[in-house]
Design an enzyme around this catalytic site. Structure first.
Site, PDB file in Angstrom:
ATOM      1  CB  THR A 193      -0.895  -0.010   1.244  1.00 24.42           C
ATOM      2  OG1 THR A 193      -1.783  -1.129   1.167  1.00 24.42           O
ATOM      3  CG2 THR A 193      -1.699   1.275   1.370  1.00 24.42           C
ATOM      4  N   GLY A 245      -0.846  -1.746   6.138  1.00 24.54           N
ATOM      5  CA  GLY A 245      -0.722  -2.943   6.956  1.00 24.54           C
ATOM      6  C   GLY A 245      -1.908  -3.860   6.803  1.00 24.54           C
TER       7      GLY A 245
END
Length: 290
Positions: free
Chosen positions: A160, A212
């Site tokens: 990400t 995460g």
């Protein structure tokens, strides 16, 4: 001031410098746009756009694949002055989903569009679908094969991407983009397009972008938690550190966070082995780390 991250995880030692350099380049480009336009939002969007175009990261081109071997993209933006936001999720291949999220914010009718509805919105606003083969990389196919065969975990180290920015007047913005989890079920949506989970901005506190374990970040509301700590008087670094500590303790979450407040002070924290990042300030050379 612009800060970017390139995803929390455990990037192999041999690749860490390249991941950090990609973040440095994105932060520097975001700062260039900030100084040119004066817009924290445009700076954050441009920084993320650079990372979406870099196939080292799990966003845009090179994003990870669903269990069906397809790309589904999540992205969001938020600006802190009016707390407007825009997001897309489970979006089929488009080159820069963060730009589509920005268009959602600007149009203002809704905040979040999903799947085929997100695709129709994008096309109606002048974005062209991409040929999936131009966005799917050999690395993404190999990773999916390994996950489906049980030889690898579903996370994507260095995945990400996100950015936060603060302009000279103390206005803040945040942007986040991801391909999600390797081998995810079709239609799964992570935290990145959810305001208050993966992305948050409020001029009265600050801005944050998370990376995460998406399900854990959803449950904890990581970026809103960090900004609430800013509002309570913690420094940006304290807010980042406390947020990640509580995230791990409360929901066993694994990930990282970048934070900026209205004074341009930054916080960077993670509980993973790595999280590449870049920092660019006016009058200084851009820096990076992992």
């Amino acid at each position: 001031m612009v800060v970017v991250h390139g995803g929390a995880g455990d990037v192999p030692e041999a690749s860490r410098a390249a991941h950090a350099e990609g973040c440095r380049v994105a932060a520097a480009e975001g700062l260039r746009v900030l100084l040119e336009t004066g817009s924290a939002l445009e700076a954050a969007v441009r920084a993320v756009e650079v990372l979406e175009d870099d196939s080292k990261y799990n966003a845009g081109t090179g994003a990870c694949l669903t269990e069906a071997g397809t790309i589904e993209l999540d992205a969001s933006v938020m600006e802190g002055t009016t707390m407007r936001g825009g997001a897309v999720c489970a979006l089929p291949p488009f080159r820069n989903p963060i730009r589509i999220a920005r268009a959602v914010l600007e149009e203002g009718r809704h905040v979040l569009y999903a799947s085929e509805g997100a695709s129709r919105f994008a096309i109606a606003h002048g974005f062209a679908p991409a040929d999936p083969e131009t966005m799917i990389t050999a690395k993404a196919r190999q990773r999916l094969d390994a996950v489906l065969a049980g030889r690898a975990e579903r996370g994507w180290a260095g995945g990400t991407v996100g950015a936060v920015a603060c302009d000279r007047e103390g206005r803040v913005a945040a942007a986040t983009s991801t391909g999600g989890m390797v081998g995810k079920r079709v239609g799964r949506v992570g935290d990145s397009p959810i305001l208050g989970a993966g992305t948050f901005a409020d001029d009265e506190s600050g801005a944050a972008s998370a990376t995460g374990q998406g399900e854990a970040i959803h449950r904890f509301g990581l970026t809103r938690y960090a900004c609430d700590l800013l509002r309570a008087g913690l420094t940006a670094q304290q807010a980042a550190d406390v947020s990640i500590e509580r995230f791990g303790a409360r929901v066993s979450g694994s990930g990282g966070l970048i934070v900026v407040d209205g004074r341009g002070e930054i916080g960077i924290a993670r509980n993973t082995a790595t999280m590449s990042f870049g920092v660019a300030r006016e009058g200084e050379d851009a820096g990076a780390g992992h």
